[in-house]
Design a protein around this motif. Structure first.
Motif, PDB file in Angstrom:
ATOM      1  N   UNK A 142       4.577  11.648  13.692  1.00  0.00           N
ATOM      2  CA  UNK A 142       5.479  12.983  14.917  1.00  0.00           C
ATOM      3  C   UNK A 142       6.403  13.775  14.022  1.00  0.00           C
ATOM      4  N   UNK A 143       6.941  12.824  13.798  1.00  0.00           N
ATOM      5  CA  UNK A 143       7.985  14.890  13.186  1.00  0.00           C
ATOM      6  C   UNK A 143       7.108  16.369  12.461  1.00  0.00           C
ATOM      7  N   UNK A 144       6.104  15.991  11.241  1.00  0.00           N
ATOM      8  CA  UNK A 144       5.458  16.605  11.010  1.00  0.00           C
ATOM      9  C   UNK A 144       4.392  17.043  12.012  1.00  0.00           C
ATOM     10  N   UNK A 145       3.680  16.722  13.040  1.00  0.00           N
ATOM     11  CA  UNK A 145       2.549  17.219  13.620  1.00  0.00           C
ATOM     12  C   UNK A 145       3.501  18.171  14.946  1.00  0.00           C
ATOM     13  N   UNK A 146       4.584  18.476  15.383  1.00  0.00           N
ATOM     14  CA  UNK A 146       6.236  18.726  15.095  1.00  0.00           C
ATOM     15  C   UNK A 146       6.489  19.680  14.536  1.00  0.00           C
ATOM     16  N   UNK A 147       6.104  20.304  13.203  1.00  0.00           N
ATOM     17  CA  UNK A 147       6.850  20.950  12.295  1.00  0.00           C
ATOM     18  C   UNK A 147       5.041  22.029  12.327  1.00  0.00           C
ATOM     19  N   UNK A 148       4.188  21.667  12.138  1.00  0.00           N
ATOM     20  CA  UNK A 148       3.044  22.202  12.154  1.00  0.00           C
ATOM     21  C   UNK A 148       2.089  21.717  10.763  1.00  0.00           C
ATOM     22  N   UNK A 149       3.025  20.461  10.453  1.00  0.00           N
ATOM     23  CA  UNK A 149       2.355  20.042   8.586  1.00  0.00           C
ATOM     24  C   UNK A 149       0.231  19.176   9.272  1.00  0.00           C
ATOM     25  N   UNK A 150       0.056  18.940   7.608  1.00  0.00           N
ATOM     26  CA  UNK A 150      -1.452  18.950   7.731  1.00  0.00           C
ATOM     27  C   UNK A 150      -1.324  17.583   8.125  1.00  0.00           C
ATOM     28  N   UNK A 151      -2.777  17.102   7.323  1.00  0.00           N
ATOM     29  CA  UNK A 151      -2.680  15.897   7.389  1.00  0.00           C
ATOM     30  C   UNK A 151      -2.155  14.927   6.143  1.00  0.00           C
ATOM     31  N   UNK A 152      -2.017  15.437   5.320  1.00  0.00           N
ATOM     32  CA  UNK A 152      -2.035  14.278   4.025  1.00  0.00           C
ATOM     33  C   UNK A 152      -0.271  14.863   4.121  1.00  0.00           C
ATOM     34  N   UNK A 153       0.255  15.896   4.506  1.00  0.00           N
ATOM     35  CA  UNK A 153       1.473  15.872   4.670  1.00  0.00           C
ATOM     36  C   UNK A 153       2.643  14.172   5.212  1.00  0.00           C
ATOM     37  N   UNK A 154       1.535  14.639   5.994  1.00  0.00           N
ATOM     38  CA  UNK A 154       1.817  13.496   7.520  1.00  0.00           C
ATOM     39  C   UNK A 154       1.818  12.017   7.001  1.00  0.00           C
ATOM     40  N   UNK A 155       0.384  11.850   5.836  1.00  0.00           N
ATOM     41  CA  UNK A 155       0.998  10.330   5.513  1.00  0.00           C
ATOM     42  C   UNK A 155       1.865  10.550   4.347  1.00  0.00           C
ATOM     43  N   UNK A 156       1.814  11.766   3.683  1.00  0.00           N
ATOM     44  CA  UNK A 156       2.973  11.358   2.549  1.00  0.00           C
ATOM     45  C   UNK A 156       4.446  11.633   3.203  1.00  0.00           C
ATOM     46  N   UNK A 157       4.674  11.793   4.492  1.00  0.00           N
ATOM     47  CA  UNK A 157       5.982  11.536   5.140  1.00  0.00           C
ATOM     48  C   UNK A 157       5.937  10.434   5.616  1.00  0.00           C
ATOM     49  N   UNK A 158       5.052   9.680   5.780  1.00  0.00           N
ATOM     50  CA  UNK A 158       4.967   7.925   5.825  1.00  0.00           C
ATOM     51  C   UNK A 158       5.358   7.270   5.027  1.00  0.00           C
ATOM     52  N   UNK A 159       4.748   7.420   3.354  1.00  0.00           N
ATOM     53  CA  UNK A 159       5.236   7.074   2.640  1.00  0.00           C
ATOM     54  C   UNK A 159       6.130   7.370   2.140  1.00  0.00           C
TER      55      UNK A 159
END
Lengths: 454, 454
Positions: free
Chosen positions: A163-180
């Protein structure tokens, strides 16, 4: 490299339409969490976190529920701890987590005066973070939670990072990496329940969510198959009966519509709620008085018995995790309020006698196998020999029996009063208009400064 | 409330006498870690952590190995990541952890210009933190590590938290509480090995150690029996064969004397070291040339096989976790250096052919049961048909075969050169005098500014 996390985030990343119902429920969750945060702001756990990081607080612009501003990480930790301090914040079954106590403080921490985020973007990010919590939880729960992991601190943080990556405007892979990366930070043994560490887990989780998101946005990376690979999340955190993600796919209907959150009506561990509600149902239906009842017995889930380890609580925090205490107060007063969970309120010899007559039993592991949920049962033995019984599959505040608008408003007002803040209807109305605000930062800043501690 | 953590911290808390040998070895470890930190300062993981938290960096006074100053938490995370970035930092068997990569950055982060900490106090705190790592590891290792937990990130952080409390002047119970809170933050799945997340684990662990210590010093608290109670550390993190702490007691002899650290001679995963050393032994003893050898086979521990997942590494980070790559380079060059672990160095078709001829096998679980350590074996098949074999129970750099003073100095100089810093003997001599310094902060500040990046 591919993996389940990338699969989850790819599906979430392309979700941009949310129904009016989903947005409304998300708004309710944000308001309820803000109320809990304010009610909990004065708690010992919050004071400890605030004091610990005072020297690191300079220079940040993130809002603190205790007043003032600080860095992103510390704001997330303080506000997350406050949101969960009184165990009055919502539950989310698919993640077995206090979803909003992690999500709302994490999202709030990364909003700033400089780059305004609209209410709609904030709600979208909330819904993505919630869905990510559900997706991560899908493969490991209820096994993960029953094994002893505090889902709020583990699954909660991992999903919130998306959710935070979404708010920060990150991409698809960044979202996955944030979870990792959040998996590399995820902890929280349930053995800490009943101590200050429990609400601090929510604070730590909010901190982990924002830090994992910020790390991923800056190029840090783990493995995208860390959920499913050997020595990964399922392997280490899954428990014996976890099913993995082979059958997972994102539903068309948002999880907040299909499963919903459970907004708490009672300020104590959710494991007590169905028994409290069943007891109060029986009392009302049969016009019982406390003295009519000789004994109370409850049959609850295995994890509920593990959560409720305090037969004779020694302090307010333990009282929230005591079935005996919660049922005794409910019987005595007809409802439970924040005022029932102070150290002073515990000093009551008559209630001690009543608590002795309250039993709690668990389903066997065999009975539970294959069921995500079983009803909790209360059995009353009356003075006249009669035996009454009531089952509850859902607590008040669940999707199946939601709080009405007056109950929500009263809870919010009670939370503000408990936090020694002034409530007026304007606050509630303007927060309810969250989805149409230009800047959530401005809204929260206004709200926190107009309600300021007296 | 009592519990094992209080038992551990009570015994540690009363330890104030350290032998000259213990202090000397601790000094060596600090210098070696500083060298690794500088060599790793330019790494991608460090860049990601630094970038991620740039906006939160204002106002702190903690020293950064990358230059400048920042907050306690961020300094711990950046410097911890740097210390472990190249996998050149020391190992500590009792904790199955990269002990110093967590401990040194964590302790360094809480030193300040304002309240000088002497070199002796710093070394004492290091030795307490190391002993605490050993004590926590005692009950769960090797089962914990073999199960898939990165001990550096879990046991390392928990023990380091005790060392930080010592440095901050906290009491006995605060030391135990810091460990309890660190357990609520401890994570790190070994599935992340071979990615940037691995060194970041050390950074996260250092951050967790300082934050848990600061929280405990400010009144935050979990359970003191969280190591041993249901849904606690042993239960969730122990693995199947963990023994618990019933037989644990603090030895009179410091663990750094009885067990020691393993100072790395090769800049790659410790799981490769005994095979590398055995191979080089055979090469030297028999005056072999690379072309004399037809095939290499190694027999190693189960956890080593799990750690070394890259038969054909795609980048420098994976190469550090490839037995095939490390043995091939060792055979080719007679030693391994930092320059062998860059993406460019991997591009070598001849070496690829050699790597195809290198096998690796694990002991069976039955063979390993009951042994804390088994020798690693290298078997060479020569072109002339001869078969040579060598066993190694210890790597060079272990207590049983320590590096000599020249080897230590050369490693330190190489690390500085790799970090594009200027080495001169003064640096080494003054750092070696750590135990007699008035202010470690002043010493580290002097060292980092005189060696500054060119």
């Amino acid at each position: 490299m591919t993996g389940i996390l990338l699969d989850i985030s790819s599906q979430l990343f392309h979700r941009s339409e949310f129904s009016a119902t989903a947005l409304e429920r998300a708004t309710d969750a944000v308001i309820d969490t803000l109320g809990c945060m304010i009610a909990g702001a004065d708690d010992a756990g919050v004071a400890a976190v605030t004091t610990a990081f005072q020297s690191q607080s300079a220079g940040g612009g993130s809002l603190l529920v205790t007043g003032g501003k600080t860095s992103v990480s510390i704001a997330a930790m303080v506000n997350g701890t406050a949101a969960h301090a009184l165990d009055f914040d919502d539950n989310f079954h698919p993640a077995r987590a206090h979803a909003s106590a992690v999500l709302v403080p994490a999202l709030m921490a990364v909003t700033s005066a400089d780059s305004p985020i609209s209410g709609r973007e904030f709600l979208n990010a909330y819904l993505i973070g919630l869905e990510a919590q559900a997706a991560v939880g899908y493969g490991v729960n209820p096994s993960h939670y029953n094994r002893g992991w505090h889902g709020t601190s583990t699954v909660g943080a991992i999903g919130a990072a998306a959710g935070v990556v979404r708010l920060l405007g990150g991409g698809n892979e960044e979202m996955a990496q944030a979870m990792s990366l959040a998996i590399s930070m995820a902890s929280g043994p349930k053995g800490q329940f009943g101590t200050l560490a429990k609400p601090i887990h929510a604070g730590i989780a909010a901190r982990n969510a924002v830090e994992a998101a910020m790390l991923a946005m800056s190029g840090a990376a783990g493995r995208l198959d860390i959920l499913e690979r050997p020595q990964g999340f399922l392997d280490l955190f899954g428990g014996e009966e976890a099913r993995g993600w082979a059958d997972w796919r994102l539903d068309e209907t948002c999880i907040i519509e299909s499963r919903g959150l459970v907004t708490k009506l009672h300020p104590c561990c959710a494991s007590t709620h169905r028994a409290i509600d069943a007891l109060l149902d029986l009392v009302h239906e049969n016009a019982l008085k406390p003295e009519d009842i000789v004994a109370i017995d409850t049959k609850v889930g295995v994890s509920a018995v593990k959560n409720l380890a305090y037969l004779s609580p020694a302090n307010a925090m333990q009282a929230r995790f005591s079935m005996q205490y919660c049922l005794a107060v409910a019987l005595e007063k007809g409802s439970l309020s924040l005022a029932d969970f102070t150290d002073a309120a515990l000093d009551n010899p008559e209630r001690e006698a009543l608590m002795q007559r309250i039993g709690m039993h668990a389903y066997t592991a065999a009975e539970e196998r294959g069921h995500e949920r079983l009803a909790h049962t209360v059995t009353l033995t009356l003075r006249n020999g009669e035996v009454l019984q009531k089952e509850r599959l859902h607590a008040n505040g669940a999707l199946e029996m939601p709080l009405n608008s007056q109950q929500k408003r009263i809870k919010f007002a009670n939370c503000l009063a408990w936090g020694r803040m002034t409530f007026d209807q304007t606050h509630f109305d303007r927060l309810a208009d969250l989805g149409r605000q230009q800047s959530v930062y401005a809204l929260f800043n206004w709200f926190l400064s107009t309600t300021a501690f007296d």
